[in-house]
Write an enzyme that holds these catalytic residues in place. Structure first.
Site, PDB file in Angstrom:
ATOM      1  N   CYS A 126       0.885  -1.108   0.059  1.00  0.00           N
ATOM      2  CA  CYS A 126       0.058  -0.040  -0.025  1.00  0.00           C
ATOM      3  C   CYS A 126       0.862   1.312   0.000  1.00  0.00           C
ATOM      4  O   CYS A 126       0.207   2.263  -0.298  1.00  0.00           O
ATOM      5  CB  CYS A 126      -0.940  -0.087   1.299  1.00  0.00           C
TER       6      CYS A 126
ATOM      7  N   ASN B 206     -10.025   0.223  -0.133  1.00  0.00           N
ATOM      8  CA  ASN B 206      -8.529   0.109  -0.023  1.00  0.00           C
ATOM      9  C   ASN B 206      -8.045  -0.476  -1.472  1.00  0.00           C
ATOM     10  O   ASN B 206      -7.981  -1.572  -1.597  1.00  0.00           O
ATOM     11  CB  ASN B 206      -8.123  -0.426   1.323  1.00  0.00           C
TER      12      ASN B 206
ATOM     13  N   HIS C 255      -3.107   7.555   2.056  1.00  0.00           N
ATOM     14  CA  HIS C 255      -3.564   5.986   1.554  1.00  0.00           C
ATOM     15  C   HIS C 255      -5.015   5.997   2.117  1.00  0.00           C
ATOM     16  O   HIS C 255      -5.175   6.310   3.289  1.00  0.00           O
ATOM     17  CB  HIS C 255      -2.470   5.162   2.102  1.00  0.00           C
TER      18      HIS C 255
END
Length: 330
Positions: free
Chosen positions: A123, A287, A257
């Site tokens: 990520c 996500n 993020h």
């Protein structure tokens, strides 16, 4: 490992164009209620997610990446063969090798033999790729770099595990980083990257390269990841602000993020950012791993929130554990 950059260089980086892509298929919380024991309320309260996009069966990560890159190239005004480097941040490559970036180069019909390679920090991958690109530009080694974050995380989740399958979506975001002209205020003021391999068991997807080997599902120790994220993201946000000589209150926007709405809000508050400064797309995207920051950035550019001259902070944390931050003037 730590790496550090400030803006002491003859060359400065400028974002020339952005683009994004989301697959057509949408998986809502209501859809997930039919698949796994969960509820819309449970998902929204714990993450802020309402829906996510899912890659098509006939698509690969490179397809999403190319769709986002095409838009960024058009916005930049460059000829595609003026791009002299391609970086793709991804955890879901098309294949073991070649690099997905090389496949993207072919699909974009870039024929100038520019370097193309992948960056793997899960990520946090886009921040790692952006910092790498900035170093190449600041050193004079490249002029126009295509940076892509693209992931098909839904292919790694176990749809019997409600703690993870509700969180992830697919997509791609792209940026063209170029050299700022003299007198242009655009600049990447600071980046900061960290990794702690001792934490690699709290967020992982097991599997190894071998003939016929199948990869496992994504596994996460949710409470440990949440605690680690709040602590280390707050620290790296403050680090990059300090390097840039700014305070949280100086920021126009934070593009984090998109992992968890509570994490995004808590970390912004801890560094003293103004209320309403967090760009959030998590409700609609979930996500999307390395794609989440460039996706959110492009959304905010296109809807007019992010404007030239704005001071922006980006931050992310992912498996490794790896985390990083970037402060820039758009």
């Amino acid at each position: 490992m730590q790496t550090l950059s400030g803006s002491q260089s003859a060359f400065r980086s400028k974002i020339l164009g952005t683009g994004s892509y989301l697959p057509e298929k949408i998986l809502t919380n209501a859809d997930l209620e039919k698949i796994v024991e969960t509820t819309d309320q449970w998902i929204v309260e714990r993450s802020g997610i309402k829906k996510r996009h899912v890659i098509g069966d006939d698509q690969m990560t490179s397809d999403m990446a190319v769709a986002a890159a095409e838009k960024a190239i058009i916005e930049s005004g460059l000829d595609r063969n003026q791009i002299d480097m391609i970086l793709c941040a991804t955890t879901t490559p098309d294949m073991v090798f070649p690099a997905t970036a090389a496949i993207i180069q072919k699909k974009l019909n870039i024929t100038n033999h520019c370097a193309a390679f992948d960056v793997q920090a899960v990520c946090a991958g886009f921040i790692f790729a952006l910092s790498t690109a900035d170093q190449y530009i600041r050193s004079g080694s490249a002029k126009n770099i295509l940076i892509i974050g693209a992931d098909a995380m839904t292919r790694l989740v176990d749809y019997t595990d409600r703690s993870t399958c509700v969180l992830f979506g697919d997509g791609a975001g792209a940026m063209i980083l170029g050299v700022a002209d003299e007198g242009d205020t655009s600049d990447i003021l600071a980046t900061r990257l960290h990794t702690d391999g001792h934490l690699n068991d709290i967020l992982k997807c097991e599997g190894y390269v071998g003939a016929g080997q199948d990869f496992g599902y994504l596994a996460m120790e949710g409470k440990d990841v949440f605690k680690t994220a709040v602590t280390y993201l707050t620290e790296v946000m403050q680090e990059t602000l300090d390097i840039a000589g700014l305070h949280g209150s100086d920021l126009d926007y934070i593009v984090p993020h998109q992992a968890n709405q509570r994490i995004m809000d808590a970390t912004a508050k801890k560094v003293g950012a103004r209320e309403g400064s967090v760009i959030s797309t998590i409700a609609d995207h979930g996500n999307s791993s390395a794609a989440s920051i460039p996706l959110a950035f492009d959304v905010a550019v296109k809807d007019g929130r992010l404007k030239r001259g704005h001071k922006i902070l980006m931050e992310a944390i992912g498996g490794g554990m790896s985390w990083g931050g970037c402060v820039l003037i758009y």
